[in-house]
Scaffold this active site. Structure first.
Site, mmCIF file in Angstrom:
data_model
loop_
_atom_site.group_PDB
_atom_site.id
_atom_site.type_symbol
_atom_site.label_atom_id
_atom_site.label_comp_id
_atom_site.label_asym_id
_atom_site.label_seq_id
_atom_site.Cartn_x
_atom_site.Cartn_y
_atom_site.Cartn_z
ATOM 1 N N HIS A 154 -23.109 -10.728 7.604
ATOM 2 C CA HIS A 154 -23.629 -12.055 6.741
ATOM 3 C C HIS A 154 -22.220 -12.179 5.736
ATOM 4 C CE1 HIS A 154 -25.394 -14.640 3.809
ATOM 5 N NE2 HIS A 154 -24.852 -13.794 2.680
ATOM 6 N N GLY A 193 0.187 -7.016 -6.673
ATOM 7 C CA GLY A 193 -0.027 -6.481 -7.977
ATOM 8 C C GLY A 193 -0.822 -7.237 -8.845
ATOM 9 N N ASP A 252 6.775 -3.413 -0.810
ATOM 10 C CA ASP A 252 7.007 -3.397 -2.321
ATOM 11 C C ASP A 252 6.378 -2.384 -2.996
ATOM 12 O OD1 ASP A 252 4.542 -4.002 -1.627
ATOM 13 O OD2 ASP A 252 4.127 -5.438 -3.213
ATOM 14 N N ASP A 291 -0.475 -5.641 6.244
ATOM 15 C CA ASP A 291 0.024 -5.370 4.863
ATOM 16 C C ASP A 291 0.965 -4.292 5.074
ATOM 17 O OD1 ASP A 291 0.411 -4.452 2.230
ATOM 18 O OD2 ASP A 291 -1.448 -3.998 1.952
ATOM 19 N N GLY A 317 1.929 -1.523 3.681
ATOM 20 C CA GLY A 317 1.500 -0.117 3.241
ATOM 21 C C GLY A 317 1.575 0.011 1.714
ATOM 22 N N GLY A 318 2.360 -0.756 0.977
ATOM 23 C CA GLY A 318 2.864 -0.624 -0.437
ATOM 24 C C GLY A 318 1.685 -0.636 -1.200
ATOM 25 N N PHE A 319 0.508 -1.040 -1.225
ATOM 26 C CA PHE A 319 -0.635 -0.895 -1.931
ATOM 27 C C PHE A 319 -1.177 0.458 -1.653
ATOM 28 C CE2 PHE A 319 -5.091 -0.517 -2.708
ATOM 29 C CZ PHE A 319 -4.980 -0.818 -3.952
ATOM 30 N N GLN A 352 6.192 -9.713 -7.357
ATOM 31 C CA GLN A 352 5.368 -8.543 -8.532
ATOM 32 C C GLN A 352 5.754 -9.072 -9.881
ATOM 33 O OE1 GLN A 352 3.294 -6.207 -8.040
ATOM 34 N NE2 GLN A 352 3.579 -6.169 -5.828
ATOM 35 N N ASP A 367 -7.451 -12.132 1.244
ATOM 36 C CA ASP A 367 -8.330 -10.899 1.803
ATOM 37 C C ASP A 367 -8.936 -10.050 0.802
ATOM 38 O OD1 ASP A 367 -6.634 -7.829 1.758
ATOM 39 O OD2 ASP A 367 -5.332 -9.502 1.097
#
Length: 376
Positions: free
Chosen positions: A340, A221, A146, A92, A94-96, A194, A271
């Protein structure tokens, strides 16, 4: 990277495919365990590979950039050599994470200025240097930088945010195409759609992303505060436009039900931290429903964790034993539950793939959806 679409279910948009990367093949639909800081919490890679059967894991540019740092990763020869995972990795951008640092970041045309959550130091992420960082990490699949728009954003904000993401994408993909991998194998670059919960913005963004001709595309998003039905609507809107011959990645989603709904709408990759995070807090996802392992009702239940025998822990440990570990606050409880839950998520997408190929996905999904939401 290569994507082969093998079959589309005749009664839905569910797809089975195969992604080929330098570090191995990924059969889709697929769930990617989250290894944010170069490890999947509480789980050894041996268990991820042999028992959980993870085909690809996710790392995060923001966290890896801050710690252990790009210099260390380059000295190691990339993330694969640093952590010993030999199969594909997606990072990812890093935008989030920058989005979640609301009080400690500022967005501008150049990029995002933010302060580290570790020591408060100041940093700048741009579309270009995020490509460079992911080159140094050495992920098989890299994400474009983003702005992750909040699910509750008004139309004006969502439009401005989407347009900034598009300008950043144009810069990022140009820089990606002007640079080379560092460790002798190819890397792919996925743009991110987005547009919040507004169909016209989502369509505009999907068209812009599709026009880039990237090797795969992502939907971002979502699952960030909007109603679930809106999320499903936006997936449908976007997947009407994104090319069918490229993999589609729905970022950060979600529950087992969310995943099956996403698959039915044509998503290939998922994910989420939910299997490990919820597992560490005593929640198990099973083929018959959800269990809170601290409940008294499991105290003398010596049956397996899941009747399907999804992973080795399902045969090795009983509900009563796992409850005992959680009540006793033993660390092993978190490990067993994480193994699990991850194995269950991989089992679920594997079963979805099997039923897509058999062309009876919708019938199978209807039966599974009845079970997945049960509180046992």
């Amino acid at each position: 990277m290569n994507f082969e679409l093998q079959h589309t279910d005749s009664r839905s948009h569910a797809r089975a495919g195969r992604i080929t990367t330098a570090h191995g093949t990924i059969e889709t639909p697929i769930f990617m365990p989250v290894g944010t800081v170069a490890s999947v919490k509480a789980v050894h890679f041996r268990e991820l590979q042999d028992d959980i059967r993870a085909q690809i894991i996710l790392g995060n540019t923001y966290h890896l950039y801050l710690r252990p740092g790009i210099d260390t990763l380059e000295r190691a020869g990339g993330l694969h050599r640093f952590n010993g995972w030999t199969r594909p990795i997606l990072t990812d951008s890093g935008g989030f994470q920058v989005f979640s640092l609301t009080e400690n970041r500022k967005l501008r045309e150049e990029g995002a200025v933010f302060r580290s959550h570790i020591d408060g130091s100041k940093h700048l992420f741009t579309p270009e240097n995020v490509v460079d960082i992911q080159r140094s990490i050495g992920a098989d699949i890299m994400m474009a930088f983003d702005e992750c728009t909040p699910g509750t954003a008004d139309y004006h904000y969502a439009k401005k945010s989407m347009e900034l993401t598009h300008r950043w994408l144009s810069r990022g993909i140009r820089h990606f195409r002007e640079t080379e991998p560092k460790y002798g194998y190819p890397q792919a670059y996925f743009p991110i759609v987005q547009g919040c919960v507004y169909p016209d913005l989502r369509r505009e963004s999907a068209r812009f992303v599709a026009d880039q001709g990237a090797e795969g595309n992502a939907i971002g998003g979502l699952a960030v505060g909007e109603p679930t039905e809106k999320m499903y609507e936006m997936i449908e809107v976007v997947n009407e436009i994104l090319p069918t011959d490229k993999p589609r990645y729905l970022m950060g989603v979600g529950t087992p039900q969310n995943i099956l709904e996403g698959i039915e709408r044509g998503v290939d990759m998922f994910d989420c931290v939910m299997p490990t995070r919820n597992g560490r807090n005593g929640m198990l996802f099973t083929s018959e429903g959800i269990m809170n392992m601290r409940n008294e009702k499991w105290k003398n239940d010596f049956s397996p964790l899941d009747a399907q025998g999804i992973s080795f822990v399902d045969q090795a440990y009983s509900k009563a034993y796992l409850r005992h570990l959680f009540v006793s606050k033993e660390l092993l409880a978190m490990q067993i539950a994480s193994i699990h839950n991850l194995a269950f998520y991989l089992w679920l997408v594997g079963e979805a793939r099997r039923h897509i190929l058999a062309d009876d996905f919708t019938t199978w999904k209807a039966g599974m959806m009845e079970k997945l939401g049960r509180r046992l």
